[in-house]
Design an enzyme around this catalytic site. Sequence first.
Site, PDB file in Angstrom:
ATOM      1  N   CYS A   2       0.926  -1.201   0.047  1.00 21.28           N
ATOM      2  CA  CYS A   2       0.010  -0.044  -0.095  1.00 21.28           C
ATOM      3  C   CYS A   2       1.006   1.057   0.114  1.00 21.28           C
ATOM      4  O   CYS A   2       2.064   1.366   0.401  1.00 21.28           O
ATOM      5  CB  CYS A   2      -0.972   0.005   1.235  1.00 21.28           C
ATOM      6  SG  CYS A   2      -2.068  -1.349   1.188  1.00 21.28           S
ATOM      7  N   LYS A 596       6.685  -4.657  -2.328  1.00 23.74           N
ATOM      8  CA  LYS A 596       8.027  -4.362  -1.981  1.00 23.74           C
ATOM      9  C   LYS A 596       8.522  -3.978  -0.582  1.00 23.74           C
ATOM     10  O   LYS A 596       9.314  -4.613  -0.037  1.00 23.74           O
ATOM     11  CB  LYS A 596       8.579  -3.111  -2.711  1.00 23.74           C
ATOM     12  CG  LYS A 596       9.980  -2.794  -2.606  1.00 23.74           C
ATOM     13  CD  LYS A 596      11.006  -3.741  -3.105  1.00 23.74           C
ATOM     14  CE  LYS A 596      12.327  -3.276  -3.148  1.00 23.74           C
ATOM     15  NZ  LYS A 596      13.188  -4.389  -3.572  1.00 23.74           N
TER      16      LYS A 596
END
Length: 601
Positions: A2, A596
């Site tokens: 997010c 990530k």
Amino acid sequence: MCGIVGYIGYDNAKELLLKGLEKLEYRGYDSAGIAVVNDDGTKLFKEKGRIAELRKVADNSDEDGTLGIGHTRWATHGVPNYENSHPHQSTSGRFTLVHNGVIENYEELKAEYLSDVTFSSETDTEVIVQLVDYFSRQGLATEDAFTKVVKLLHGSYALGLLDDNDKDTIYVAKNKSPLLVGVGEGFNVIASDALAMLQTTNQYKEIHDHEIVIVKRDTVEIKDLEGHIQQRDTYTAEIDAADAEKGVYDHYMLKEIHEQPAVMRRIIQEYQDEKGNLKIDSEIINDVADADRIYIVAAGTSYHAGLVGKEFIEKWAGVPTEVHVASEFVYNMPLLSEKPLFIYISQSGETADSRAVLVETNKLGHKSLTITNVAGSTLSREADHTLLLHAGPEIAVASTKAYTAQIAVLSILSQIVAKNHGRETDVDLLRELAKVTTAIETIVDDAPKMEQIATDFLKTTRNAFFIGRTIDYNVSLEGALKLKEISYIQAEGFAGGELKHGTIALIEDGTPVIGLATQENVNLSIRGNMKEVVARGAYPCMISMEGLNKEGDTYVIPQVHELLTPLVSVVTMQLISYYAALQRDLDVDKPRNLAKSVTVE
């Protein structure tokens, strides 16, 4: 995982928000949205899928404003669809919210306060915005309503709130999730990381947990939950925007693989004094030297780097070392030594599981060191010490240059501690790292050979195995992770000696097995393991090192110090994995379901 952006100023908010979200794509997401505010109210644009689709929808609308918030969502509560995408609005339409994190008590809050409210999504986020609306209808001013809600929340959150009745403010709060305020002339921004809004400013203020921030065009006011003003200095984000672009490369991952020699040189420069000696802050060395045991805590690729680091610390510095998966450690802390030191390894410095461990060890008063790529990150701020990777922005989800940078920094730390302990080693580390740099350049130049290996061994397979012994086993784990996360080939790394204890049952005709042979003391053993799998139909790919190679080896890496071989051998696996994914026409930089920066536990 997010990402949040926000802008308040006098320019085109819609375009700035979209550009900011594009810079956050690397964090991972499955839907995205923005909200822009003008005299006619708040306009929402939301789409499942890529930001490119969101941009098409937003660009087709004349709606714009000079205030807005945006969000990339990685689904935790509710499937990826329009209704569950952010921003979320209260039923009245007055309040609009973006949220990163997980609210643990949202069902209880919903039952206690909002039983009469009709919800339009399955998310925990909508409960927050509906609660703000609820308390505002009880007569509270927006800031007071927002603060009251924040006090009720249990879990992790980074929040950005708009009030349609106040078109001059973004209300902000955070707990356990990253969020920054960027400062400009006549504008201010919010962002999950500085990279997102470098287009507007490189001046930022940190937000601490349990703080309320009132962001206006010309002011930023930070308060604790009791309303007391908190002073906060502004710092400069030392990031070159050009470093975050692909440049001449087709993918960020390929660019970052090719950047590894330059990263090695930068690390050598940063950790060397004017006399050409290794240098690290003396306080760090003293704390590491005083420890009777070191606990490395990390996740994913950083965990694999920690396994290699353990070899350095024990063999060179002579300090017993354990390596733990952060998500397990936080719930099952082992018996600790009397004088432990904790090393937290995280590319982003925001890994939620590692931070959860750090919070607990801080309570116990144990010394801590973060090894990270991001100055000012949460783990960096909350640990006693920080060693930076100096690797530059890593955008591809699959980590490459951060892994090799982590290993290089751990090697430097270990050598300096060894010297502090009076342990003489036969390693001229700076010279050896220079040799590593040259070796990596050789492999990068051999990229066409790696592409051919990917074609020969992996183009049609559904499974692959990586095997190694001692330090090569640690690298085989990373090689398998790289392959599985971007090519979706089921890949596993194993210790060569464990094959006969179960794994060999999975070998079939044509099963690719990638073996590593860079360690002299186990060279014959790993080759024996490869013969075992070949006898059962495996398709062998042997990666060896000069001086240990045999006729028929698939690829031979240049000779380097045996403990530093992971820095070199892993580059072959990075490139092989890259080309395997490319041959399957997959999104190399943004593999499915992955993020990530994992900022929720």
